[in-house]
Design a protein around this motif. Sequence first.
Motif, PDB file in Angstrom:
ATOM      1  N   UNK A 237     -12.856   8.232 -10.787  1.00 30.44           N
ATOM      2  CA  UNK A 237     -11.744   8.389  -9.870  1.00 30.44           C
ATOM      3  C   UNK A 237     -10.431   8.536 -10.610  1.00 30.44           C
ATOM      4  N   UNK A 238      -9.443   9.023  -9.908  1.00 28.24           N
ATOM      5  CA  UNK A 238      -8.126   9.211 -10.486  1.00 28.24           C
ATOM      6  C   UNK A 238      -7.343   7.912 -10.418  1.00 28.24           C
ATOM      7  N   UNK A 239      -6.803   7.441 -11.531  1.00 31.33           N
ATOM      8  CA  UNK A 239      -6.043   6.193 -11.477  1.00 31.33           C
ATOM      9  C   UNK A 239      -4.810   6.340 -10.606  1.00 31.33           C
ATOM     10  N   UNK A 240      -4.440   5.249  -9.931  1.00 24.81           N
ATOM     11  CA  UNK A 240      -3.166   5.270  -9.219  1.00 24.81           C
ATOM     12  C   UNK A 240      -2.033   5.456 -10.215  1.00 24.81           C
TER      13      UNK A 240
ATOM     14  N   UNK B 259       0.832  -1.199   0.000  1.00 29.81           N
ATOM     15  CA  UNK B 259       0.000   0.000   0.000  1.00 29.81           C
ATOM     16  C   UNK B 259       0.869   1.253   0.000  1.00 29.81           C
TER      17      UNK B 259
ATOM     18  N   UNK C 114      -1.986   4.537  -2.575  1.00 30.64           N
ATOM     19  CA  UNK C 114      -3.411   4.272  -2.727  1.00 30.64           C
ATOM     20  C   UNK C 114      -4.176   5.566  -2.968  1.00 30.64           C
ATOM     21  N   UNK C 115      -5.043   5.521  -3.935  1.00 31.79           N
ATOM     22  CA  UNK C 115      -5.924   6.655  -4.179  1.00 31.79           C
ATOM     23  C   UNK C 115      -7.290   6.314  -3.600  1.00 31.79           C
ATOM     24  N   UNK C 116      -7.667   6.971  -2.554  1.00 34.88           N
ATOM     25  CA  UNK C 116      -8.959   6.736  -1.934  1.00 34.88           C
ATOM     26  C   UNK C 116      -9.953   7.739  -2.473  1.00 34.88           C
ATOM     27  N   UNK C 117     -11.175   7.297  -2.584  1.00 45.43           N
ATOM     28  CA  UNK C 117     -12.136   8.179  -3.232  1.00 45.43           C
ATOM     29  C   UNK C 117     -13.535   7.847  -2.767  1.00 45.43           C
ATOM     30  N   UNK C 118     -14.452   8.715  -3.036  1.00 42.14           N
ATOM     31  CA  UNK C 118     -15.837   8.498  -2.676  1.00 42.14           C
ATOM     32  C   UNK C 118     -16.528   7.615  -3.673  1.00 42.14           C
ATOM     33  N   UNK C 119     -17.723   7.201  -3.369  1.00 42.55           N
ATOM     34  CA  UNK C 119     -18.457   6.320  -4.258  1.00 42.55           C
ATOM     35  C   UNK C 119     -19.161   7.112  -5.348  1.00 42.55           C
TER      36      UNK C 119
ATOM     37  N   UNK D  12     -18.425   8.032  -8.339  1.00 40.98           N
ATOM     38  CA  UNK D  12     -17.758   9.100  -9.064  1.00 40.98           C
ATOM     39  C   UNK D  12     -16.586   8.523  -9.837  1.00 40.98           C
TER      40      UNK D  12
END
Lengths: 199, 263
Positions: free
Chosen positions: A27-30, A13, A18-23, A25
């Motif tokens: 998201x930005x790729x790692x 990790x 890790x790119x954490x994001x909300x549901x 939507x």
Amino acid sequence: MRQALISFAAIYALGIGVVSCGSSSTTTPPVITPSGSFIQIERLARPAVKELFQAFANHDGTNRISPAQQPLSGQTLYQEIGSFTTNVAGRDAAHAATLQAILIPDEVSADLSQPGTGSYLGVETGGATAADKDTFGGRTLADNVIDISLGAVFGNTLSALGLIPDDGKESPCLTTQNVPQQNAADNVTTTFPYVGAPH
Amino acid sequence: MKLRSGALGGLAAIVALVLTGIVYNLLPVRGSDHQDSPTTVARPGADITDVFVYPAASPSNVVLQMDVDPLLAPGGPTTTAALDPQVLYQFKIAHGAPGVEDTVIQFLPTGAGTGQSINVYGPFKPTTTGTTNTVGTPVGSVPFNATGGVTLSNGLKVFIGPRSDPFFFDLFAFFKFLPDRNYKTPGTSAPAGTPFSFNFTPTEIAANPAFASCLVGTPTDALSSNHFNVLSIVVEAPRSLIAPSTGSSKINVWATTSTTTGS
């Protein structure tokens, strides 16, 4: 093993960022892709094929090969479909050969040009496994895959489809598991993600 | 807890809970593909129980679903389960040669536990096919158990988290005549004289002469009736992303799990 997993995960990790994001939507790729090879330890397509035909001791070997491993007739699962069908189910050689041809290579077939609702083995049987003659195929959450499979192995499904003559060796006590899906409304929903919430 | 007979009420609920405990603790079971090898018993997060392919609510979309981590009992085991961060999860899709993947969709967790995110790769054409694979270029990342799903830039909508196990099977009957298939009793044959039969009620047997020699018993679905859960990887994709670009629209799908060590 769990400790090892956790250690690996912590290192991994940190390394990958890790790119954490909300549901719900985009998201930005790692930014970092892991390198190295992954080795297959488990494989599944059609349900209950290994379980019915193959001795437990041989499952791990099947899980670790490609479905296309050549020659197909050299696959242990292929051979056990044949031996189980003739020796345990008591069917004739044509029945065994037909099951081998249908079930190997092991894949779930679907026809994306078809508008149907889906039905297990619908492509392979030209729609014979669903009352509405669905030819999308695939496998739905509600399909009684055990009964469909039992009908092909112990019943007269294959002869009814005209694939082989009826060998007269059906086993009526094995042609249905005789239970419907329980709590179906809990398991299948009409909206994403389509499978019911956990209990 | 849903009951077929409401009149049984609380007693049935208690019995069902007890049965769940018995099934979970004393008789680990395999259904469609639950607990099907020593490797997957040791690593349940890599144990694929079922693969589904079905039309989405939108007629232009298709759904691929892989279930893993079998027999999660309601409550604690379900609320703490997450994907195994050492495992690469893949849908493999063949358009042409049987059993040779032309397209893959990959999922690789980052981090352990329910706070993890899962990187998503594909669909893309893999550089190598077969049993040793590398990951592609990531499309995005989804948090574990984002209930409404996450839509990625390429149009994939993804949910990964605990769901009800929809698989149903009278494996109690199955294990009676094929005890080898229970991972706790491999190599075991049924005792001589064991009827090769599922269970039928006296009424059913009386109504159908073909069932005359069948076993009299109570049919039981050991999985969904006991409210076991699994971890589901659900992908809704535009059919155009999954279908072959030319020729037949037929696809052939299987799922795999892999680790860097092969164990």
